[in-house]
Each structure stands twice: as structure tokens, then as C-alpha cells.
Design an enzyme around this catalytic site. Structure first.
Site, short mmCIF file in Angstrom:
data_model
loop_
_atom_site.label_atom_id
_atom_site.label_comp_id
_atom_site.label_asym_id
_atom_site.label_seq_id
_atom_site.Cartn_x
_atom_site.Cartn_y
_atom_site.Cartn_z
N LYS A 214 -1.10 -6.48 0.64
CA LYS A 214 -1.60 -5.90 -0.61
C LYS A 214 -0.49 -5.08 -1.27
O LYS A 214 -0.21 -5.23 -2.45
CB LYS A 214 -2.83 -5.04 -0.31
N GLU A 220 5.69 -3.69 9.12
CA GLU A 220 5.55 -4.81 10.07
C GLU A 220 5.68 -6.14 9.33
O GLU A 220 6.38 -7.06 9.76
CB GLU A 220 4.19 -4.76 10.77
N GLY A 276 -7.97 -3.20 1.59
CA GLY A 276 -7.35 -4.15 2.53
C GLY A 276 -8.36 -4.79 3.47
O GLY A 276 -8.39 -6.01 3.65
N ARG A 277 -9.23 -3.99 4.05
CA ARG A 277 -10.19 -4.52 5.03
C ARG A 277 -11.36 -5.25 4.36
O ARG A 277 -12.24 -5.76 5.04
CB ARG A 277 -10.67 -3.42 5.96
N GLU A 362 -11.98 1.73 10.46
CA GLU A 362 -11.08 2.25 9.42
C GLU A 362 -11.90 2.82 8.26
O GLU A 362 -11.47 3.75 7.59
CB GLU A 362 -10.12 1.14 8.93
N HIS A 393 -19.79 -11.46 32.57
CA HIS A 393 -19.14 -11.42 33.89
C HIS A 393 -18.04 -10.38 33.94
O HIS A 393 -17.17 -10.41 34.81
CB HIS A 393 -18.60 -12.81 34.24
N LYS A 517 2.67 6.05 10.68
CA LYS A 517 3.68 5.25 9.97
C LYS A 517 4.90 6.12 9.66
O LYS A 517 6.04 5.71 9.87
CB LYS A 517 3.12 4.74 8.63
O1 F6P Z 1 -2.33 0.74 7.73
C1 F6P Z 1 -3.58 0.41 7.28
C2 F6P Z 1 -3.54 -0.59 6.19
O2 F6P Z 1 -3.29 0.02 4.98
C3 F6P Z 1 -4.83 -1.37 6.13
O3 F6P Z 1 -5.84 -0.73 5.47
C4 F6P Z 1 -4.38 -2.65 5.52
O4 F6P Z 1 -5.32 -3.66 5.67
C5 F6P Z 1 -3.09 -2.87 6.28
O5 F6P Z 1 -2.54 -1.58 6.40
C6 F6P Z 1 -2.11 -3.82 5.64
O6 F6P Z 1 -1.73 -3.39 4.38
P1 F6P Z 1 -1.00 -4.37 3.37
O7 F6P Z 1 -1.91 -5.49 3.06
O8 F6P Z 1 -0.67 -3.54 2.17
O9 F6P Z 1 0.26 -4.89 4.04
#
Ligand code: F6P
Length: 553
Positions: A214, A220, A276-277, A362, A393, A517
Site C-alpha cells: 500500500k 521487508e 492494509g488488513r 491489528e 491431536h 520498525k
Molecule cells: O506494519 C503493519 C502494516 O502497516 C500493516 O497494517 C500492513 O498490512 C503491512 O504493514 C504492509 O504494509 P504495506 O502494504 O504498506 O507494505
């Protein structure tokens, strides 16, 4: 908006509705489900409701008519319906980020009007969906080729959190509907092992990378995307000109996408009013759309929309997300339950609970209310679970005979998916027999008398007794189709919404992830040889020293 003003809302636990629930909880005491069922022969059919294709059975909950009435009074007093309507109208209910919360607009039919700042957003949503569909068709048909002219056979989505969990979960869930000729993989972890395992056996010439972020700033994702680009160019022995045929972006940030070197013609956008979620039914779903095709993706969106409409219009007593949200409040706030298990009896839903963890934890992992005041009541539960029957199990022992109260949702399907090998279809009844047996055992248990009647030695009776009285919801659907998956996800999205509304927290921000972060960025330079670690706290300093020693730095 609600019966309570802003000040008294911060004191939810002092409201008459809350107090009435507390008193009622004391009166119910240890009342057993066995007694509740004995008292009402109709209970097994009375405490059920229908939401779209979902049959939801809540008979095995520690509730009476009075409990339900009191919970609904709490929902009314806390203004759940008013906040819901404000969300659907596009009001900026994400107060800390001053944003609308409009994932419901992502699945709205084209004739619906939803305005943000006076602008109807639905036409843009459908324009992006059309662009996604055209691109998906080109990839699926082989018309879109890689830099060397080979057709695309591998799709690798690189993203994390909401830009990974949704499409990864849904791809697993809908594998039976996917093009089996395509390899679709998901890379999220900044641990290089993730990307390594995803690409090591792929032909770069046949591989399309979808960079899903987003913000397009998530470390990452940008790190993995950069490594993927290096891998691709090395494998192909090509220059930057190859990137355009092998990289597309899903983002709200055109500038950053262009800065990364991806042609913005190959960018699929969405908007800041999609969290995002809550984004997997936006452009973030492109990998899934390529896998299952645009028509099935539309069926998925229609499933979401069906549940949106149910949530928006069903009367409180028949409203599934409202009921599920309130039941969670009953256990979390009045029985001190700390966690909530979601147990899908479908191997295809193996990532479903992991997806819900982000959605729920979250969203509702908050300890200040919408005014910034500390809350004095429990908020979001720990959400966990894996598909049945594996959990039986492993950890079900603790649910059956441990000391903790763990409410659980059991999700099952009447029919196995269509393309299961014929010999395996017969196993479905066994799967479902386990599904029904577990909620039965959890609710009714086994009394000492019943154990003794089996001739069990007296000293073993306590060990073989099941107290029962463990609450469960059973969600039964005809089959795991794209539409049913959409309905299920929207059900949980709105359940989370209901709980956040009652607790008076902002379910749509996530400031809690920021500190880690920032500290990771600060720590990275300390890991190299000779770096200054003086500013670190003593514990972290010692750990970093040990790490550097192990790495010979
Ligand atoms: O670190 C949390 C977060 O902001 C989430 O809410 C989001 O889904 C994820 O990181 C990834 O963010 P982006 O889509 O901006 O890379």
C-alpha cells in the site's frame, strides 16, 4: 449517535448495560449447557441464524434469552449501528489517521454510490477491477509474455501483512478453482530464505513478480523486491528494460512505484480509505485474480457484498456479525476469556486463521479509547487455530480438559470441493463427523457417572471426566466457493468492527507496529563489525555483542 456521551463512553464498564451484564453473569454462575438444553428442547434450532449461504449455530453458547437481550442493549447503547452506518457512508471513522474506512466500497456493485469528500469512489473501484481483469486475462491466456517472449507460468507475490496474508490465504482456499498450470507463490519474510525457496526452482523468463505494498515503503517488501529484481536480471542476463515485463505493482503510492523502476502503466492502484488488513479485495488481490480468473474474483466480491448488506440491513437479532461480536464480548469481558480459537474443518482454509490474526489483533489490539484515554476493560482476544482434524491431536486436549475458557468457532462445509479425486470424496463424512463430534464433546462433556458406568477404575474417573460447557459457534456452509469465502471474510471483518465499536477503540489504525520498525532501522547499523553499540540498553547490547561474536564480527 449513541445514548452515551463521549465522556461516559470512556467509562463503558460503569454503564447500566455493562453492570446488568455483570450481574447476569453472576446469576448464571456455573449453569451448564446440559441444563440449558434440558430447559429448552427447541434450543438446537432456535439459536441459529442464516447469513447468505452461512448457517450459524450458536446454541452451544453459555447464553440465555436474557443474555442475548442484554448484549443487544449494550450494542444499542454503545452506538454500534450508528458507527456502522457512518462507515458505510464514507465518514472518517478512522480518527487517528483522519480517514474513511471503505473496504465495503471495494465490492459494491457499479450502481451503488459511495462518497468520500463528496466524490463517488465506486467508478474508480470498477475501473481498477477492469484493468486487473484485462491484465489477468492476458497473463492467463499467454498473451502477456516475459522479456524473452516466453509465456508467464509463475506468479510470485511479494508483500507483507495485509499485502500478503489475504491473497496467500485466498489462493490456498480457492486452489480448486485456480489454473493448475500456474505456479503461484507468496514471499513476505525479510529472511532471505523466503525468497530463496520461492524462486530457486523457477525459470525467471516465465516468472512475473507482483510487488504488493500500500505504502511502497515497507522495508521487508522493498528489500525482497530489490533482491527479486537482481535475481531476475542476473538469471536473464538482461538490463533494466526487462523489468517492465516481469514486475507489476499494487499500491497507493505512484511516485514510489515509479522510483523503484516499475512502469506505472503496470501499477494497479487503491486508496487511503482501504486499510492494509482490509485490502485483499482491492488491487491487492491481483495474484488471486490471475490464479482463479476475473469471473470467480467477481463471485468472491459478490460474496463479500452479500455479507455487507446482511450486516447493514439485518435486524439485530438476526445479524450474524453483530451476534458474533457480542458473544466475543460476553466471554472476553464477562468470563475473562483471553483467546478465541478459529478452527476450520477444511484443509483449504489452512491460512484462514493466520489471516484473521492480523484482521482481529491489528484492529482491536488497543488499550486507549477513541479519545486517547486508557480503557479499563479487555479489548481484542488472542486469535489462534489451525485446520481440523490436525488440532485435535495437538492442542484440543487443553480446550477439553485444561483450566482455560477458550470459545471457538468451528467452520465446516457440507460438500467437498468439486475436483477432489473421487476416492477421496468419501473421506469428507469422516472429516465432518469429527467436526460435529468436537463441538458436542466440548459442550456436553462426559460426567463422572457416565465414566463409572463404563467400568472405569475409580482412581481414573477424574482423569476421564470431561467437564464440558465449552462454548462454540458452528458455521456450516454448502461448499467452499469464491462467494462463500467472501462471505466468511466479511463476516469476520464486521465482527471485529462490532467489538471495536462497543469497546470504543479505533479499529482501523495500527500505531503499535511502528516502534519495532523504527528500532530495527536504528539497530541494523549496530550489527556490523566495529559499530558503536554504546547507545543500546544493556540487554540488547549484550545480545548484539553475542550475535556479532557468532558472526565473527
Ligand atoms: O506494519 C503493519 C502494516 O502497516 C500493516 O497494517 C500492513 O498490512 C503491512 O504493514 C504492509 O504494509 P504495506 O502494504 O504498506 O507494505
Amino acid at each position: 449517535m449513541s445514548e452515551m456521551n463521549a465522556d461516559s463512553r470512556t467509562r463503558l464498564d460503569r454503564t447500566p448495560q455493562w453492570n446488568a451484564l455483570g450481574k447476569h453473569r453472576e446469576e448464571l454462575g456455573q449453569t451448564h449447557l446440559r441444563e440449558l438444553f434440558e430447559a429448552d428442547p427447541e434450543r438446537g434450532t432456535k439459536y441459529t441464524l442464516a447469513a447468505g449461504d452461512l448457517h450459524i449455530d450458536y446454541a452451544k453458547h453459555l447464553v440465555t434469552d436474557e443474555t442475548l437481550a442484554l448484549l443487544h442493549e449494550l450494542a444499542a447503547a454503545t452506538g454500534v449501528a450508528a458507527l456502522r452506518d457512518a462507515m458505510f457512508r464514507g465518514e472518517k471513522i478512522n480518527i487517528t489517521e483522519d480517514r474513511a474506512v471503505l473496504h465495503t466500497a471495494l465490492r459494491a456493485p457499479e450502481n451503488v454510490v459511495v462518497k468520500v469528500d463528496g466524490e463517488d469512489v465506486v467508478p474508480e473501484v470498477h475501473a481498477v477491477l477492469r484493468k486487473m481483469a484485462a491484465f489477468s486475462d492476458r497473463v492467463r491466456s499467454g498473451e502477456w509474455t516475459g522479456h524473452t517472449g516466453k509465456r508467464i507460468r509463475n506468479v510470485v507475490n511479494i508483500g507483507i501483512g495485509g499485502s500478503d496474508l489475504g491473497p496467500a490465504m485466498a489462493y490456498e482456499a480457492l486452489r480448486a478453482f485456480s489454473d493448475r498450470g500456474l505456479t503461484v507463490r507468496f514471499v513476505s519474510n525479510v529472511d532471505g530464505a523466503d525468497l530463496h525457496e520461492a524462486v530457486r526452482d523457477l525459470d525467471a523468463a516465465e516468472t512475473l513478480f507482483i510487488i504488493a505494498s500500500k505504502t511502497f515503503t515497507t522495508i521487508e517488501t522493498i528489500t525482497n523486491a530489490t533482491s527479486a529484481r537482481n535475481w531476475l536480471l542476473t538469471q536473464l542476463g538482461a538490463g533494466e528494460e526487462a523489468v517492465a515485463r516481469h514486475f507489476v505493482a499494487l499500491s497507493t503510492n505512484e511516485e514510489k512505484v515509479a522510483g523503484f523502476g516499475i512502469d506505472t502503466a503496470n501499477m494497479f492502484g487503491f486508496w487511503d480509505w482501504v486499510g492494509g488488513r482490509y485490502s485483499f479485495d482491492s488491487a491487492i488481490g491481483l495474484s488471486l485474480m490471475i490464479a482463479i480468473g476475473p469471473d470467480r474474483f467477481r463471485q468472491l466480491l459478490d460474496g463479500f457484498h452479500l455479507m455487507d448488506e446482511h450486516f447493514r440491513t439485518a435486524p439485530p437479532e438476526e445479524n450474524a456479525p453483530l451476534l458474533m461480536g457480542l458473544l466475543g464480548i460476553w466471554y472476553g469481558n464477562f468470563h475473562d476469556a483471553q483467546s478465541h480459537a478459529v478452527l476450520p474443518y477444511s484443509h483449504y482454509l489452512s491460512r484462514f486463521t493466520a489471516y484473521l490474526q492480523q484482521l482481529d489483533m491489528e484492529s482491536n489490539g488497543k488499550s486507549v479509547d477513541r479519545n486517547g484515554d486508557p480503557v479499563d476493560w479487555q479489548t481484542g482476544p488472542v486469535v489462534w487455530g489451525t485446520p481440523g482434524t490436525n488440532g485435535q491431536h495437538a492442542y484440543y486436549q487443553l480446550i477439553h480438559q485444561g483450566t482455560k475458557l477458550i470459545p471457538a468457532d468451528f467452520i465446516g462445509f457440507a460438500r467437498p470441493v468439486d475436483d477432489l479425486l473421487p476416492g477421496l470424496v468419501a473421506q469428507h463424512d469422516l472429516l465432518m463427523a469429527n467436526f460435529f463430534a468436537q463441538t458436542q464433546a466440548l459442550a456436553f462433556g462426559k460426567t463422572p457417572q457416565e465414566v463409572r458406568a463404563e467400568g472405569v477404575a475409580e482412581e481414573l474417573v477424574p482423569h476421564k471426566t470431561f467437564r464440558g460447557n465449552h462454548p462454540t459457534t458452528t458455521i456450516l456452509a454448502p461448499e467452499l466457493t469464491p462467494s462463500v469465502l467472501g462471505q466468511l471474510i466479511a463476516l469476520y471483518e464486521h465482527k471485529v468492527f462490532v467489538q471495536g465499536a462497543v469497546w470504543n477503540i479505533d479499529s482501523f489504525d495500527q500505531w503499535g507496529v511502528e516502534l519495532g520498525k523504527v528500532l530495527a532501522k536504528r539497530l541494523e547499523p549496530a550489527l556490523v563489525e566495529g559499530a558503536d553499540v554504546a547507545g543500546l540498553d544493556p540487554s540488547t547490547r549484550a545480545l548484539v555483542a553475542r550475535y556479532r561474536e557468532l558472526r565473527g564480527r
